[in-house]
Design a protein around this motif. Structure first.
Motif, PDB file in Angstrom:
ATOM      1  N   SER A  20       0.838  -1.191   0.000  1.00 26.23           N
ATOM      2  CA  SER A  20       0.000   0.000   0.000  1.00 26.23           C
ATOM      3  C   SER A  20       0.874   1.242   0.000  1.00 26.23           C
ATOM      4  O   SER A  20       2.057   1.190   0.310  1.00 26.23           O
ATOM      5  N   PHE A  21       0.253   2.358  -0.361  1.00 26.82           N
ATOM      6  CA  PHE A  21       0.954   3.628  -0.440  1.00 26.82           C
ATOM      7  C   PHE A  21       0.156   4.704   0.269  1.00 26.82           C
ATOM      8  O   PHE A  21      -1.067   4.665   0.304  1.00 26.82           O
ATOM      9  N   ALA A  22       0.854   5.653   0.818  1.00 26.78           N
ATOM     10  CA  ALA A  22       0.254   6.909   1.269  1.00 26.78           C
ATOM     11  C   ALA A  22       0.871   7.957   0.362  1.00 26.78           C
ATOM     12  O   ALA A  22       2.063   8.244   0.437  1.00 26.78           O
ATOM     13  N   LEU A  23       0.091   8.489  -0.543  1.00 27.12           N
ATOM     14  CA  LEU A  23       0.616   9.389  -1.555  1.00 27.12           C
ATOM     15  C   LEU A  23       0.459  10.842  -1.142  1.00 27.12           C
ATOM     16  O   LEU A  23      -0.565  11.239  -0.590  1.00 27.12           O
ATOM     17  N   LEU A  24       1.463  11.638  -1.420  1.00 24.32           N
ATOM     18  CA  LEU A  24       1.457  13.053  -1.080  1.00 24.32           C
ATOM     19  C   LEU A  24       1.153  13.875  -2.319  1.00 24.32           C
ATOM     20  O   LEU A  24       1.857  13.795  -3.322  1.00 24.32           O
ATOM     21  N   ALA A  25       0.087  14.635  -2.243  1.00 23.82           N
ATOM     22  CA  ALA A  25      -0.210  15.621  -3.279  1.00 23.82           C
ATOM     23  C   ALA A  25       0.118  16.965  -2.661  1.00 23.82           C
ATOM     24  O   ALA A  25      -0.561  17.410  -1.740  1.00 23.82           O
ATOM     25  N   GLN A  26       1.193  17.582  -3.089  1.00 22.62           N
ATOM     26  CA  GLN A  26       1.589  18.831  -2.462  1.00 22.62           C
ATOM     27  C   GLN A  26       0.659  19.943  -2.907  1.00 22.62           C
ATOM     28  O   GLN A  26       0.969  20.744  -3.771  1.00 22.62           O
ATOM     29  N   CYS A  27      -0.500  19.939  -2.273  1.00 24.57           N
ATOM     30  CA  CYS A  27      -1.500  20.974  -2.497  1.00 24.57           C
ATOM     31  C   CYS A  27      -1.573  21.780  -1.217  1.00 24.57           C
ATOM     32  O   CYS A  27      -0.715  21.677  -0.368  1.00 24.57           O
ATOM     33  N   GLY A  28      -2.614  22.555  -1.078  1.00 28.31           N
ATOM     34  CA  GLY A  28      -2.765  23.341   0.124  1.00 28.31           C
ATOM     35  C   GLY A  28      -2.199  24.731  -0.023  1.00 28.31           C
ATOM     36  O   GLY A  28      -1.855  25.376   0.950  1.00 28.31           O
ATOM     37  N   PHE A  29      -2.088  25.208  -1.225  1.00 34.29           N
ATOM     38  CA  PHE A  29      -1.622  26.562  -1.463  1.00 34.29           C
ATOM     39  C   PHE A  29      -2.641  27.268  -2.338  1.00 34.29           C
ATOM     40  O   PHE A  29      -3.217  26.672  -3.241  1.00 34.29           O
ATOM     41  N   ASN A  30      -2.868  28.525  -2.083  1.00 36.63           N
ATOM     42  CA  ASN A  30      -3.834  29.290  -2.864  1.00 36.63           C
ATOM     43  C   ASN A  30      -3.293  29.617  -4.250  1.00 36.63           C
ATOM     44  O   ASN A  30      -2.132  30.005  -4.400  1.00 36.63           O
ATOM     45  N   ASN A  31      -4.116  29.460  -5.248  1.00 35.70           N
ATOM     46  CA  ASN A  31      -3.826  29.901  -6.613  1.00 35.70           C
ATOM     47  C   ASN A  31      -2.495  29.391  -7.150  1.00 35.70           C
ATOM     48  O   ASN A  31      -1.726  30.133  -7.733  1.00 35.70           O
ATOM     49  N   CYS A  32      -2.217  28.146  -6.957  1.00 36.13           N
ATOM     50  CA  CYS A  32      -0.965  27.582  -7.460  1.00 36.13           C
ATOM     51  C   CYS A  32      -1.294  26.518  -8.504  1.00 36.13           C
ATOM     52  O   CYS A  32      -1.700  25.411  -8.164  1.00 36.13           O
ATOM     53  N   ASN A  33      -1.117  26.865  -9.764  1.00 33.96           N
ATOM     54  CA  ASN A  33      -1.472  25.950 -10.847  1.00 33.96           C
ATOM     55  C   ASN A  33      -0.609  24.692 -10.854  1.00 33.96           C
ATOM     56  O   ASN A  33      -1.087  23.621 -11.189  1.00 33.96           O
ATOM     57  N   LEU A  34       0.666  24.812 -10.506  1.00 30.12           N
ATOM     58  CA  LEU A  34       1.546  23.651 -10.493  1.00 30.12           C
ATOM     59  C   LEU A  34       1.053  22.617  -9.488  1.00 30.12           C
ATOM     60  O   LEU A  34       0.963  21.427  -9.795  1.00 30.12           O
ATOM     61  N   LEU A  35       0.719  23.063  -8.294  1.00 29.00           N
ATOM     62  CA  LEU A  35       0.256  22.132  -7.278  1.00 29.00           C
ATOM     63  C   LEU A  35      -1.097  21.551  -7.638  1.00 29.00           C
ATOM     64  O   LEU A  35      -1.362  20.376  -7.393  1.00 29.00           O
ATOM     65  N   GLN A  36      -1.960  22.347  -8.236  1.00 29.46           N
ATOM     66  CA  GLN A  36      -3.259  21.828  -8.671  1.00 29.46           C
ATOM     67  C   GLN A  36      -3.068  20.792  -9.771  1.00 29.46           C
ATOM     68  O   GLN A  36      -3.753  19.769  -9.790  1.00 29.46           O
ATOM     69  N   SER A  37      -2.120  21.022 -10.659  1.00 30.87           N
ATOM     70  CA  SER A  37      -1.878  20.040 -11.717  1.00 30.87           C
ATOM     71  C   SER A  37      -1.331  18.741 -11.136  1.00 30.87           C
ATOM     72  O   SER A  37      -1.633  17.658 -11.633  1.00 30.87           O
ATOM     73  N   ARG A  38      -0.544  18.817 -10.065  1.00 29.46           N
ATOM     74  CA  ARG A  38      -0.061  17.597  -9.406  1.00 29.46           C
ATOM     75  C   ARG A  38      -1.226  16.820  -8.802  1.00 29.46           C
ATOM     76  O   ARG A  38      -1.292  15.598  -8.918  1.00 29.46           O
ATOM     77  N   PHE A  39      -2.138  17.531  -8.153  1.00 33.92           N
ATOM     78  CA  PHE A  39      -3.303  16.871  -7.578  1.00 33.92           C
ATOM     79  C   PHE A  39      -4.156  16.244  -8.671  1.00 33.92           C
ATOM     80  O   PHE A  39      -4.617  15.120  -8.536  1.00 33.92           O
ATOM     81  N   ASP A  40      -4.352  16.967  -9.762  1.00 37.04           N
ATOM     82  CA  ASP A  40      -5.145  16.442 -10.877  1.00 37.04           C
ATOM     83  C   ASP A  40      -4.503  15.182 -11.456  1.00 37.04           C
ATOM     84  O   ASP A  40      -5.203  14.226 -11.802  1.00 37.04           O
ATOM     85  N   ALA A  41      -3.166  15.181 -11.560  1.00 34.79           N
ATOM     86  CA  ALA A  41      -2.470  14.002 -12.086  1.00 34.79           C
ATOM     87  C   ALA A  41      -2.640  12.813 -11.148  1.00 34.79           C
ATOM     88  O   ALA A  41      -2.892  11.684 -11.588  1.00 34.79           O
ATOM     89  N   LEU A  42      -2.515  13.055  -9.845  1.00 34.34           N
ATOM     90  CA  LEU A  42      -2.703  11.986  -8.875  1.00 34.34           C
ATOM     91  C   LEU A  42      -4.128  11.453  -8.928  1.00 34.34           C
ATOM     92  O   LEU A  42      -4.354  10.245  -8.958  1.00 34.34           O
ATOM     93  N   SER A  43      -5.093  12.350  -8.985  1.00 35.61           N
ATOM     94  CA  SER A  43      -6.495  11.938  -9.064  1.00 35.61           C
ATOM     95  C   SER A  43      -6.749  11.104 -10.310  1.00 35.61           C
ATOM     96  O   SER A  43      -7.403  10.069 -10.256  1.00 35.61           O
ATOM     97  N   SER A  44      -6.210  11.539 -11.425  1.00 33.18           N
ATOM     98  CA  SER A  44      -6.380  10.803 -12.670  1.00 33.18           C
ATOM     99  C   SER A  44      -5.794   9.395 -12.562  1.00 33.18           C
ATOM    100  O   SER A  44      -6.411   8.416 -12.982  1.00 33.18           O
ATOM    101  N   THR A  45      -4.606   9.300 -11.982  1.00 32.68           N
ATOM    102  CA  THR A  45      -3.970   7.998 -11.817  1.00 32.68           C
ATOM    103  C   THR A  45      -4.811   7.073 -10.957  1.00 32.68           C
ATOM    104  O   THR A  45      -5.038   5.912 -11.307  1.00 32.68           O
ATOM    105  N   LEU A  46      -5.270   7.588  -9.819  1.00 30.94           N
ATOM    106  CA  LEU A  46      -6.029   6.738  -8.907  1.00 30.94           C
ATOM    107  C   LEU A  46      -7.369   6.323  -9.489  1.00 30.94           C
ATOM    108  O   LEU A  46      -7.883   5.250  -9.173  1.00 30.94           O
ATOM    109  N   HIS A  47      -7.940   7.138 -10.352  1.00 28.57           N
ATOM    110  CA  HIS A  47      -9.229   6.803 -10.957  1.00 28.57           C
ATOM    111  C   HIS A  47      -9.096   5.907 -12.195  1.00 28.57           C
ATOM    112  O   HIS A  47     -10.032   5.181 -12.528  1.00 28.57           O
ATOM    113  N   THR A  48      -7.957   5.956 -12.870  1.00 31.63           N
ATOM    114  CA  THR A  48      -7.827   5.199 -14.115  1.00 31.63           C
ATOM    115  C   THR A  48      -6.987   3.936 -13.979  1.00 31.63           C
ATOM    116  O   THR A  48      -7.133   3.022 -14.782  1.00 31.63           O
ATOM    117  N   ASN A  49      -6.104   3.880 -13.003  1.00 28.70           N
ATOM    118  CA  ASN A  49      -5.277   2.696 -12.836  1.00 28.70           C
ATOM    119  C   ASN A  49      -6.047   1.664 -12.020  1.00 28.70           C
ATOM    120  O   ASN A  49      -6.496   1.961 -10.916  1.00 28.70           O
TER     121      ASN A  49
END
Length: 149
Positions: A20-49
Motif C-alpha cells: 500500500s501507499f500513502a501518496l502526497l499531493a503537495q497541495c494546500g496553497f492558494n492559486n498555485c497551478n503547479l500544485l493543482q496540476s499535481r493533484f489532478d495528475a494523482l487523481s487521474s492515476t487513482l481513478h484510471t489505474n
C-alpha cells in the motif's frame, strides 16, 4: 497501460494486497497551478489505474500549510472536502500533512474545521518539536496535550 508522469509509476508497484501507499499531493496553497496540476495528475492515476484504489490508503495534502501560513484554514478545509468528494467513489481517504503547532497557531482562525474534515491525522507529524518523542510510546501524551478533542 502506464501514462507518463510521476504518479503513474506508483500503482503498478502494488503487486499484492499487502502493498500500500500513502501518496502526497503537495497541495494546500492558494492559486498555485503547479500544485493543482499535481493533484489532478494523482487523481487521474487513482481513478484510471485498476490497482490505484486498492493500494492507496490515503492522499496526504500539503506540507504543513497551516504552520507555514500559506493558506487559510477555511480554504484548506474546502480543498480537503473537495478532495474527499473526488476520491469518495474509490474509497481513498484524505488527510493533511500538518504539525500540531500548525493546528494550534491557527486554531482561532478555524483550524478545527480542517481537523474535522480530514479522515485521519498523521501521527508521525504531531510530536515534531518534542525532544522526548523518540518512540511511539511517547506520542499519546503529546497528542492529548497538543490536540485535545
Amino acid at each position: 497501460m502506464l501514462l507518463s508522469g510521476y504518479y503513474h509509476m506508483l500503482p503498478p508497484l502494488g503487486l499484492s494486497e499487502n502493498d500500500s501507499f500513502a501518496l502526497l499531493a503537495q497541495c494546500g496553497f492558494n492559486n498555485c497551478n503547479l500544485l493543482q496540476s499535481r493533484f489532478d495528475a494523482l487523481s487521474s492515476t487513482l481513478h484510471t489505474n485498476p490497482k490505484g484504489k486498492f493500494i492507496t490508503r490515503v492522499v496526504q495534502m500539503g506540507t504543513e500549510p497551516l504552520f507555514d501560513d500559506v493558506i487559510t484554514p477555511q480554504a484548506l478545509t474546502t480543498q480537503v472536502i473537495n478532495a474527499k468528494k473526488n476520491f469518495s467513489d474509490i474509497g481513498v481517504q484524505v488527510t493533511v500533512s500538518e504539525l500540531a503547532y500548525g493546528y494550534q497557531v491557527r486554531n482561532a482562525s478555524g483550524a478545527q474545521a480542517v481537523r474535522d474534515a480530514i479522515d485521519c491525522i498523521d501521527a508521525h507529524m504531531l510530536p515534531f518539536f518534542a525532544g522526548d518523542a523518540t518512540r511511539g510510546v511517547y506520542l499519546i501524551p503529546h497528542t492529548q496535550i497538543n490536540l485535545p478533542p
